[in-house]
Motif scaffolding. Sequence first.
Motif, PDB file in Angstrom:
ATOM      1  N   GLY A  57       0.838  -1.193   0.000  1.00  0.00           N
ATOM      2  CA  GLY A  57       0.000   0.000   0.000  1.00  0.00           C
ATOM      3  C   GLY A  57       0.868   1.235   0.000  1.00  0.00           C
ATOM      4  O   GLY A  57       2.061   1.169  -0.315  1.00  0.00           O
ATOM      5  N   HIS A  58       0.264   2.365   0.369  1.00  0.00           N
ATOM      6  CA  HIS A  58       1.034   3.604   0.479  1.00  0.00           C
ATOM      7  C   HIS A  58       0.356   4.539   1.476  1.00  0.00           C
ATOM      8  O   HIS A  58      -0.788   4.334   1.869  1.00  0.00           O
ATOM      9  CB  HIS A  58       1.225   4.281  -0.876  1.00  0.00           C
ATOM     10  CG  HIS A  58      -0.036   4.740  -1.533  1.00  0.00           C
ATOM     11  ND1 HIS A  58      -0.775   3.935  -2.366  1.00  0.00           N
ATOM     12  CD2 HIS A  58      -0.699   5.919  -1.484  1.00  0.00           C
ATOM     13  CE1 HIS A  58      -1.838   4.603  -2.805  1.00  0.00           C
ATOM     14  NE2 HIS A  58      -1.812   5.816  -2.278  1.00  0.00           N
ATOM     15  N   ILE A  59       1.099   5.540   1.901  1.00  0.00           N
ATOM     16  CA  ILE A  59       0.606   6.557   2.824  1.00  0.00           C
ATOM     17  C   ILE A  59       0.729   7.907   2.134  1.00  0.00           C
ATOM     18  O   ILE A  59       1.770   8.212   1.534  1.00  0.00           O
ATOM     19  CB  ILE A  59       1.402   6.562   4.140  1.00  0.00           C
ATOM     20  CG1 ILE A  59       1.160   5.254   4.875  1.00  0.00           C
ATOM     21  CG2 ILE A  59       1.020   7.757   5.015  1.00  0.00           C
ATOM     22  CD1 ILE A  59       1.899   5.106   6.168  1.00  0.00           C
ATOM     23  N   THR A  60      -0.333   8.696   2.215  1.00  0.00           N
ATOM     24  CA  THR A  60      -0.290  10.053   1.678  1.00  0.00           C
ATOM     25  C   THR A  60      -0.479  11.051   2.809  1.00  0.00           C
ATOM     26  O   THR A  60      -1.185  10.783   3.776  1.00  0.00           O
ATOM     27  CB  THR A  60      -1.379  10.286   0.610  1.00  0.00           C
ATOM     28  OG1 THR A  60      -2.653  10.004   1.170  1.00  0.00           O
ATOM     29  CG2 THR A  60      -1.150   9.407  -0.607  1.00  0.00           C
ATOM     30  N   VAL A  61       0.180  12.192   2.674  1.00  0.00           N
ATOM     31  CA  VAL A  61       0.095  13.273   3.657  1.00  0.00           C
ATOM     32  C   VAL A  61       0.175  14.591   2.897  1.00  0.00           C
ATOM     33  O   VAL A  61       0.974  14.728   1.964  1.00  0.00           O
ATOM     34  CB  VAL A  61       1.258  13.211   4.677  1.00  0.00           C
ATOM     35  CG1 VAL A  61       1.230  14.393   5.620  1.00  0.00           C
ATOM     36  CG2 VAL A  61       1.216  11.906   5.461  1.00  0.00           C
ATOM     37  N   LEU A  62      -0.646  15.546   3.286  1.00  0.00           N
ATOM     38  CA  LEU A  62      -0.549  16.904   2.770  1.00  0.00           C
ATOM     39  C   LEU A  62       0.110  17.773   3.827  1.00  0.00           C
ATOM     40  O   LEU A  62      -0.106  17.570   5.021  1.00  0.00           O
ATOM     41  CB  LEU A  62      -1.933  17.461   2.445  1.00  0.00           C
ATOM     42  CG  LEU A  62      -2.704  16.747   1.346  1.00  0.00           C
ATOM     43  CD1 LEU A  62      -4.097  17.356   1.209  1.00  0.00           C
ATOM     44  CD2 LEU A  62      -1.957  16.812   0.034  1.00  0.00           C
ATOM     45  N   GLY A  63       0.926  18.725   3.411  1.00  0.00           N
ATOM     46  CA  GLY A  63       1.594  19.596   4.365  1.00  0.00           C
ATOM     47  C   GLY A  63       1.998  20.902   3.728  1.00  0.00           C
ATOM     48  O   GLY A  63       1.887  21.074   2.515  1.00  0.00           O
ATOM     49  N   PRO A  64       2.499  21.832   4.536  1.00  0.00           N
ATOM     50  CA  PRO A  64       2.893  23.139   4.032  1.00  0.00           C
ATOM     51  C   PRO A  64       4.088  23.091   3.077  1.00  0.00           C
ATOM     52  O   PRO A  64       4.275  23.986   2.273  1.00  0.00           O
ATOM     53  CB  PRO A  64       3.212  23.942   5.285  1.00  0.00           C
ATOM     54  CG  PRO A  64       3.356  22.958   6.380  1.00  0.00           C
ATOM     55  CD  PRO A  64       2.643  21.718   5.976  1.00  0.00           C
ATOM     56  N   SER A  65       4.892  22.039   3.165  1.00  0.00           N
ATOM     57  CA  SER A  65       6.017  21.869   2.245  1.00  0.00           C
ATOM     58  C   SER A  65       6.192  20.383   1.970  1.00  0.00           C
ATOM     59  O   SER A  65       5.723  19.530   2.736  1.00  0.00           O
ATOM     60  CB  SER A  65       7.315  22.435   2.837  1.00  0.00           C
ATOM     61  OG  SER A  65       7.778  21.611   3.881  1.00  0.00           O
ATOM     62  N   LEU A  66       6.875  20.081   0.886  1.00  0.00           N
ATOM     63  CA  LEU A  66       7.139  18.695   0.537  1.00  0.00           C
ATOM     64  C   LEU A  66       7.927  17.996   1.640  1.00  0.00           C
ATOM     65  O   LEU A  66       7.618  16.864   2.023  1.00  0.00           O
ATOM     66  CB  LEU A  66       7.890  18.615  -0.787  1.00  0.00           C
ATOM     67  CG  LEU A  66       8.312  17.225  -1.249  1.00  0.00           C
ATOM     68  CD1 LEU A  66       7.098  16.317  -1.411  1.00  0.00           C
ATOM     69  CD2 LEU A  66       9.092  17.309  -2.538  1.00  0.00           C
ATOM     70  N   ALA A  67       8.921  18.665   2.179  1.00  0.00           N
ATOM     71  CA  ALA A  67       9.764  18.073   3.209  1.00  0.00           C
ATOM     72  C   ALA A  67       8.963  17.729   4.463  1.00  0.00           C
ATOM     73  O   ALA A  67       9.145  16.657   5.052  1.00  0.00           O
ATOM     74  CB  ALA A  67      10.917  19.010   3.558  1.00  0.00           C
ATOM     75  N   GLU A  68       8.058  18.618   4.866  1.00  0.00           N
ATOM     76  CA  GLU A  68       7.254  18.360   6.061  1.00  0.00           C
ATOM     77  C   GLU A  68       6.261  17.223   5.829  1.00  0.00           C
ATOM     78  O   GLU A  68       6.072  16.370   6.696  1.00  0.00           O
ATOM     79  CB  GLU A  68       6.525  19.628   6.484  1.00  0.00           C
ATOM     80  CG  GLU A  68       7.461  20.685   7.050  1.00  0.00           C
ATOM     81  CD  GLU A  68       6.756  21.994   7.332  1.00  0.00           C
ATOM     82  OE1 GLU A  68       6.480  22.249   8.511  1.00  0.00           O
ATOM     83  OE2 GLU A  68       6.483  22.737   6.374  1.00  0.00           O
TER      84      GLU A  68
END
Length: 68
Positions: free
Chosen positions: A43-54
């Motif tokens: 599978g995979h995990i997705t996350v949204l954040g203020p920057s790609l690194a975060e």
Amino acid sequence: MVNLLGRRNGPVGREALRAALAIPGAHIHLYGKREARVGRKMGHITVLGPSLAEAEAVALQAADRVDV
């Protein structure tokens, strides 16, 4: 997005995900495979954040907690 690769051989149980689900903002997408194998994409995990690194840091933290 961070891929979830099998770390062991054997069945996948619900308890394998509990710790990762506790991380705010992490969304787990499983592919419905009942058996894990070393290196198998589970599978995979997705996350949204203020920057790609975060976002990547949070996704990696969640992925480290998934026991597949």
